[in-house]
Design an enzyme around this catalytic site. Structure first.
Site, PDB file in Angstrom:
ATOM      1  N   GLY A  48      87.184  -8.508  32.138  1.00 22.50           N
ATOM      2  CA  GLY A  48      88.355  -9.313  31.791  1.00 22.50           C
ATOM      3  C   GLY A  48      88.378  -9.915  30.405  1.00 22.50           C
ATOM      4  O   GLY A  48      89.447 -10.158  29.855  1.00 22.50           O
ATOM      5  N   GLU A 102      84.492 -15.972  28.704  1.00 26.03           N
ATOM      6  CA  GLU A 102      85.019 -15.459  29.971  1.00 26.03           C
ATOM      7  C   GLU A 102      86.548 -15.568  29.975  1.00 26.03           C
ATOM      8  O   GLU A 102      87.113 -16.468  29.338  1.00 26.03           O
ATOM      9  CB  GLU A 102      84.363 -16.254  31.117  1.00 26.03           C
ATOM     10  N   ASP A 103      87.203 -14.645  30.684  1.00 30.20           N
ATOM     11  CA  ASP A 103      88.668 -14.647  30.697  1.00 30.20           C
ATOM     12  C   ASP A 103      89.246 -15.836  31.445  1.00 30.20           C
ATOM     13  O   ASP A 103      90.133 -16.522  30.957  1.00 30.20           O
ATOM     14  CB  ASP A 103      89.202 -13.325  31.299  1.00 30.20           C
ATOM     15  N   ASP A 106      88.678 -19.396  37.955  1.00 34.54           N
ATOM     16  CA  ASP A 106      89.597 -19.591  39.074  1.00 34.54           C
ATOM     17  C   ASP A 106      88.895 -20.517  40.073  1.00 34.54           C
ATOM     18  O   ASP A 106      88.959 -21.732  39.942  1.00 34.54           O
ATOM     19  CB  ASP A 106      89.920 -18.204  39.644  1.00 34.54           C
ATOM     20  N   LYS A 134      92.136 -22.512  35.911  1.00 33.67           N
ATOM     21  CA  LYS A 134      93.049 -22.969  36.971  1.00 33.67           C
ATOM     22  C   LYS A 134      92.391 -24.168  37.650  1.00 33.67           C
ATOM     23  O   LYS A 134      91.677 -24.001  38.654  1.00 33.67           O
ATOM     24  CB  LYS A 134      93.256 -21.862  38.009  1.00 33.67           C
ATOM     25  N   PHE A 155      98.774 -16.303  40.232  1.00 29.67           N
ATOM     26  CA  PHE A 155      98.121 -15.105  39.737  1.00 29.67           C
ATOM     27  C   PHE A 155      98.742 -14.663  38.406  1.00 29.67           C
ATOM     28  O   PHE A 155      99.966 -14.664  38.252  1.00 29.67           O
ATOM     29  CB  PHE A 155      98.231 -13.978  40.766  1.00 29.67           C
ATOM     30  N   ASP A 162      93.575  -8.082  35.152  1.00 32.09           N
ATOM     31  CA  ASP A 162      94.221  -6.996  35.894  1.00 32.09           C
ATOM     32  C   ASP A 162      94.750  -7.458  37.248  1.00 32.09           C
ATOM     33  O   ASP A 162      94.334  -8.479  37.779  1.00 32.09           O
ATOM     34  CB  ASP A 162      93.223  -5.856  36.143  1.00 32.09           C
ATOM     35  N   ARG A 168      95.520  -4.629  32.279  1.00 27.63           N
ATOM     36  CA  ARG A 168      94.578  -5.195  31.300  1.00 27.63           C
ATOM     37  C   ARG A 168      95.030  -4.967  29.858  1.00 27.63           C
ATOM     38  O   ARG A 168      94.691  -5.723  28.960  1.00 27.63           O
ATOM     39  CB  ARG A 168      93.189  -4.565  31.465  1.00 27.63           C
TER      40      ARG A 168
END
Ligand code: IMP
Length: 181
Positions: A48, A102-103, A106, A134, A155, A162, A168
């Site tokens: 990611g 990091e992307d 969550d 988040k 989401f 993705d 992506r």
């Protein structure tokens, strides 16, 4: 810009390329200041983070090393619980200033399992640069040092992220359309 369809779901424009780039430049500027006299090792987590990492690193002006890893997650023994193994981490982190790239955070589960393992190898410092967080979804509290955007628990897809393997390559970030959840 209008909604896009990825697999069976519709996503609406959420964060533009310009907004993303602006926030990334702000993160890079902070890192350049904070690490002015250091030589950090960036560890970017695939898949990611590939776009975020590439754009971030273009604005890092200090001496640094960069590596990309994948995290493979599996159930360990009863006592070890979930084990997250870094694949491709071929540089010794002991005594280094580490910045994880990091992307998205969550639930925080992935990093919550991985960070203690990294700590055990005694880096001098360990910080996190995360594009998206988040906060209302986070179950495992993670201290994020450099954060691009705090976003609601919906989401998102694009810019490295993705939905079931697709999306992506999209240059900006889209959010799941309201009536799709
Ligand atoms: P965690 O729940 O914080 O451990 O997040 C684990 C991984 O789930 C992230 O690294 C992403 O790859 C993925 N993920 C979480 N939220 C989203 C999302 O909104 N879109 C796409 N991938 C996500």
């Amino acid at each position: 810009m209008s909604a896009i369809k990825v697999h069976d779901k519709y996503f609406v424009p959420y964060l533009s390329e310009e907004e993303i780039q602006h926030h990334i430049q702000e993160i890079a500027a902070k890192i350049n200041t904070d690490y002015a006299d250091k030589k950090p090792l960036f560890i970017a987590i695939l898949n990611g983070s590939f776009m975020f990492a590439a754009d971030l690193f273009k604005h890092i002006a200090i001496d640094c090393e960069i590596c990309f890893i994948k995290l493979a997650s599996y159930k360990g023994t009863k006592s070890t619980g979930q084990v997250v193994t870094p694949i491709g981490l071929d540089t010794d982190v002991t005594g280094r200033d580490i910045i994880i790239v990091e992307d998205i955070v969550d639930t925080g589960k992935t990093l919550n399992h991985f960070l203690p393992q990294l700590h055990n190898q005694q880096p001098t410092s360990l910080k996190l640069a995360i594009l998206l967080h988040k906060p209302t979804a986070t179950v495992y509290p993670i201290k994020i040092d450099y954060c691009g955007f705090s976003i609601p628990d919906k989401f998102v897809v694009g810019y490295g992220l993705d939905y079931n393997g697709l999306g992506r390559n999209i240059r900006s970030i889209y959010q799941l359309q309201e009536n799709e959840a």
